[in-house]
Enzyme design. Structure first.
Site, short mmCIF file in Angstrom:
data_model
loop_
_atom_site.label_atom_id
_atom_site.label_comp_id
_atom_site.label_asym_id
_atom_site.label_seq_id
_atom_site.Cartn_x
_atom_site.Cartn_y
_atom_site.Cartn_z
CG ASP A 472 -1.86 0.98 1.20
OD1 ASP A 472 -2.60 1.11 0.34
OD2 ASP A 472 -1.72 1.99 2.32
CD GLU A 509 -2.49 2.26 -3.47
OE1 GLU A 509 -3.33 2.47 -4.01
OE2 GLU A 509 -2.15 2.25 -2.20
#
Length: 874
Positions: A472, A509
């Site tokens: 993340d 990400e």
């Protein structure tokens, strides 16, 4: 003067960096510390007992090496600290400040000091320490914690049934700052916490706090206590775990990933026993509806199941009987009503739902996903889930969230910051904790936070046999940290560790923003920095081109390639006049072509302008569109848990009058880019069956009602469950309400099953040919082309050719009309619709044809057609 802020930076044992107004040459600067945290500013003077070290200005400021390590401090003045190591270590257990006085001794400036740099320097060897609970072959157990700034650490120790703990002293290794206590295997099952006495800058006091182990391997319900556990204990190991056979490894370029939340997957699946719904155990229910569907996907070519965070997180009561539920029968309410989300809002702080991006303990399975959060079941059930999914043919990816914790300071959920205050989190210029990721940002650039990331990943890889990690907000990690993770995994071998670490995927990400944006503090693990590492990032360029608009658009009706821009306009002014739409659509087609090559920076093609460009020379929003060095570094997706799921995006953007069958064709067209492009394909679970979240764009806390997968098509697809929650969607309610009220937008069961079957066909096409997963940029350049690109290309149509042992021509037709694509070089060749598509029985798709005499491929409206055959010789 403000001691509640830390504007000075003690970056190593001999250097303080500090920026303040005016010249420093005529000022006397000191490093001061108070063992009792008694420093105060009273009437402009420094008060309270303290010790002092003089600071000398370093001419020229920081060295070049220090500027490279601390780029955000490059313009700060530098001061030399002269002290022996014992004095420095003593100061680090106290309240530390930096002061400046004028020639007369009057205090001019006083501020606290940030300490992570000097801690990493003085305690550099701590990165080699074993932390947490360790079992030894001789029958011993060691429990260790790194707490170099603590004045005192003890073990709080609970015997079975006892409410008050026994206090056991821990001894400190002065070289590493690690505190430890030794015991034996008889400690197994005991609850424990650390009692830490330490200065905390958040309160400006010496605090005594009871804290769980950041390296916990087992926990009680609601994470109140760590538990002594040996993950090699036979009682925690499922049958055949040691001989578990993994599905065949695939390269990142061949991976096809399906993303799902543990709870979403089964909480509404009536074929799962009630006590197992929403848990790890549901995946070990082989004949459930959900598992049968996963088996179909795996057989067709999905390689990995990506689980949203499944480590211990903070925001869900872990015991089922403590979880609250919305009142009344939500299904009886109108499809565009406000009441559903209002009732969910009333309980969402204490219901059973959250995505889990609020880490508490990084290396323990989440208790609410276990049938018994207070026992060892969370460990065994997680392992049984991995084994069951592997047996189905799917490898398992974990979504990991090392970029922030749910809280900092002295909050009860601040595990790391209560043990080494001010170290594990990234601090802003004045010492406040950065929160650009929504919570308290961690600092993996600091050695021991970077170590925690690597150690935790290895725990999941070795002890839980996890096959991949999705990071993340990976751009908030240093590239160096991600490369260290990759290197550590690559060292794992089946012979020594029971897993082949080289087969483990890493992607994440790669967004570039916040206090680290633009490499302000280090070279980031962001999209443009990871080429050549083998670490994948999500390709938002293709996503935006296919869907239309951008992730945080205010008007959800802005169209894209697969949502009708120019070819099927929805009439909203946000899309502009026709000539602007046409130009934007052709630009989007170029972005999609780059994405279909694996978003390679080196791939050369003819753009719609007629110019010959590379992916790296084509720009989107001011950044290079193509940035990958190899196709496996690109994650191609058109939806994920974030933002609206694909069906809902298309509901906003497509003309409202479009019937469900045509919506399904546009959905399939959008999904086809994730299957037929180079690189890793990624799909949100349920999009292959037209799953909706009733237009909710951020459903992390929206409860089961908006999130659960509804496996029975007779129950609908989740569309029309009420207006999406106001806390994230109220601005879109004027667009959403008329759509949700329209029953014609809900796809009937036969359309849902049609979409599933067509998606499986595309997966089988990818599975059966290596051309849809080439390993290198050279191969992609040699074998993938767009023969009709350039000034004359058709808006809404992309024609892609792949050459190898077999030739493929793939035509993506987003237009609401039949199109003809002429490839003169293929006249007299032999091409037909791919056997998997020919076998579909879909009369619409079977209208696709190739005319040998003219080289014309004909494809019906809103269709992706894959032709295979051989080109003419000579």
């Amino acid at each position: 003067m403000d001691l509640t802020r830390q504007r000075a930076h003690w970056i190593d044992r001999s250097t303080v960096a500090w920026r303040f107004e005016g010249p420093v040459g005529d000022r006397r600067c000191d490093l001061v510390w108070s063992a009792d945290a008694a420093l105060e500013i009273i009437d402009g003077a420094l008060s309270g007992p303290h010790e002092t070290l003089p600071l000398r200005v370093k001419p020229g400021g920081l060295t070049s090496a220090q500027r490279r390590q601390w780029p955000h401090l490059a313009d700060h003045a530098a001061f030399t600290v002269e002290a022996d190591e014992e004095t420095i270590k003593r100061a680090l257990t106290a309240q530390v400040a930096v002061t400046a006085r004028d020639e007369g001794g009057w205090l001019l400036v006083a501020t606290g000091a940030q300490l992570p740099g000097v801690l990493d320097d003085v305690y550099a060897d701590a990165v080699h320490a074993d932390l947490g609970c360790r079992f030894h072959d001789d029958g011993g157990v060691t429990i260790s914690v790194w707490a170099p700034t603590a004045r005192w650490v003890a073990l709080e120790w609970w015997a079975t049934g006892e409410t008050d703990p026994e206090i056991i002293a821990m001894w400190r290794d002065d070289h590493t700052g690690v505190w430890r206590v030794d015991g034996d295997w008889g400690w197994t099952g005991r609850r424990y916490r650390f009692r830490v006495e330490v200065y905390h800058p958040a309160t400006q006091r010496i605090e005594t706090m009871s804290v769980t182990d950041p390296y916990s391997v087992a926990l009680t319900a609601n994470s109140t206590h760590s538990v002594v556990a040996n993950l090699l204990d036979p009682l925690l190991i499922p049958a055949d775990w040691g001989t578990l056979r993994k599905p065949p490894a695939v390269s990142p370029a061949r991976a096809q990933v399906h993303e799902v939340s543990v709870r979403d997957f089964s909480i509404y699946d009536r074929s799962v026993p009630e006590q197992k719904r929403g848990t790890f155990a549901a995946f070990a229910t082989p004949n459930s509806t959900g598992m049968r569907h996963l088996r179909r996907l795996a057989d067709a070519g999905v390689t990995h199941l990506h689980l949203l965070p499944a480590f211990d997180f903070a925001t869900v009561p872990e015991r089922r009987d403590e979880q609250q539920h919305p009142e009344g029968d939500l299904a009886a309410l109108p499809p565009d009503a406000k009441e559903q989300q209002e009732r969910i809002d009333a309980v969402r702080a204490n219901d059973g739902y959250n995505w889990g991006y609020d880490p508490l303990h990084y290396s323990v399975p989440e208790g609410s996903y276990s049938t018994d959060p207070d026992g060892p079941e969370r460990i065994t059930e997680f392992r049984e889930m991995v084994a069951a999914l592997n047996g189905t043919g799917l490898r398992v990816v974990m979504d990991v969230v090392y970029n922030h914790t749910v809280a900092g300071g002295v909050n009860e959920h601040a595990v790391l910051d209560r043990i080494v205050p001010g170290y594990y989190h990234r601090l802003l210029a004045d010492g406040r904790v950065a929160d650009s990721t929504c919570c308290a940002n961690t600092a993996p650039e600091h050695a021991m936070m970077g170590k925690l990331v690597v150690d935790s990943v290895l725990r999941w890889a070795i002890d839980y046999k996890v096959d991949g990690f999705r990071f993340d907000l990976m751009g908030h990690h240093p590239r160096e940290n991600m490369v260290a993770v990759r290197t550590a995994l690559d060292r794992l071998t089946p012979q020594r560790d029971g897993v082949d670490g080289r087969s483990i995927l890493i992607y994440g990400e790669g967004w570039d923003f916040g206090e680290v944006g633009g490499n302000q503090r280090f070279v980031q693990a962001s999209q443009l920095q990871l080429a050549g590492t083998g670490i994948g990032t999500f390709n938002d360029r293709l996503r935006d081109a296919v869907r239309g608009g951008q992730a945080f658009e205010t008007n959800p009706r802005s169209q894209g390639y697969a949502s009708g821009l120019f070819t099927d306009p929805n009439g909203d002014d946000v899309n502009g006049p026709a000539e602007h739409q046409r130009a934007r659509l052709l630009f989007q087609q170029d972005l999609i072509k780059i994405g279909l090559t694996g978003n390679l920076s080196s791939y050369r093609f003819v753009a719609s302008s007629g110019a010959v460009v590379t992916g790296g020379e084509f720009y989107y929003n001011g950044a290079r569109a193509g940035y990958c060095a190899s196709p496996g570094e690109c994650v191609t997706y058109v939806d994920a848990h974030d933002n609206e799921i694909l069906f809902d995006t298309l509901a906003f953007k497509l003309p409202a009058s479009l019937p469900p069958a045509d919506r399904a064709r546009m959905q399939l067209l959008a999904l086809s880019f994730t299957v037929l492009g180079q690189g890793m394909g990624f799909v949100a679970a349920g999009s292959e069956r037209l799953r909706s979240k009733s237009l909710d764009r951020n459903s992390f806390d929206s409860g089961d009602w908006f999130n659960a997968i509804r496996w029975d098509p007779a129950e609908g697809n989740g569309f029309g469950l009420g207006l999406p929650p106001a806390w994230d969607n109220a601005d879109k309610w004027p667009f959403a309400a008329p759509l949700l009220a329209d029953p014609a937008l809900i796809p009937p069961p036969e359309v849902i099953e049609w979409t599933v079957e067509r998606y499986l066909e595309l997966l089988r096409i990818r599975r059966d040919s290596p051309l849809f997963g080439l390993a290198t940029a050279v191969e992609v350049q040699d074998r993938v082309s767009f023969p009709l690109s350039g000034r004359g290309e058709t808006p809404g149509v992309i024609t892609m050719r792949l050459t190898g042992v077999d030739d493929f021509v793939v035509i993506f037709n987003a237009a609401p009309r039949t199109v003809a694509q002429k490839l003169p070089d293929l006249r007299y060749g032999s091409f037909d619709l791919h056997p998997h598509q020919r076998a579909s029985g879909d009369d619409h798709l079977l209208q696709s044809a190739f005319d040998q005499a003219t080289g014309i491929f004909t494809v019906p409206p809103r269709t992706v057609a894959v032709f295979t055959g051989t080109a003419p010789r000579g």
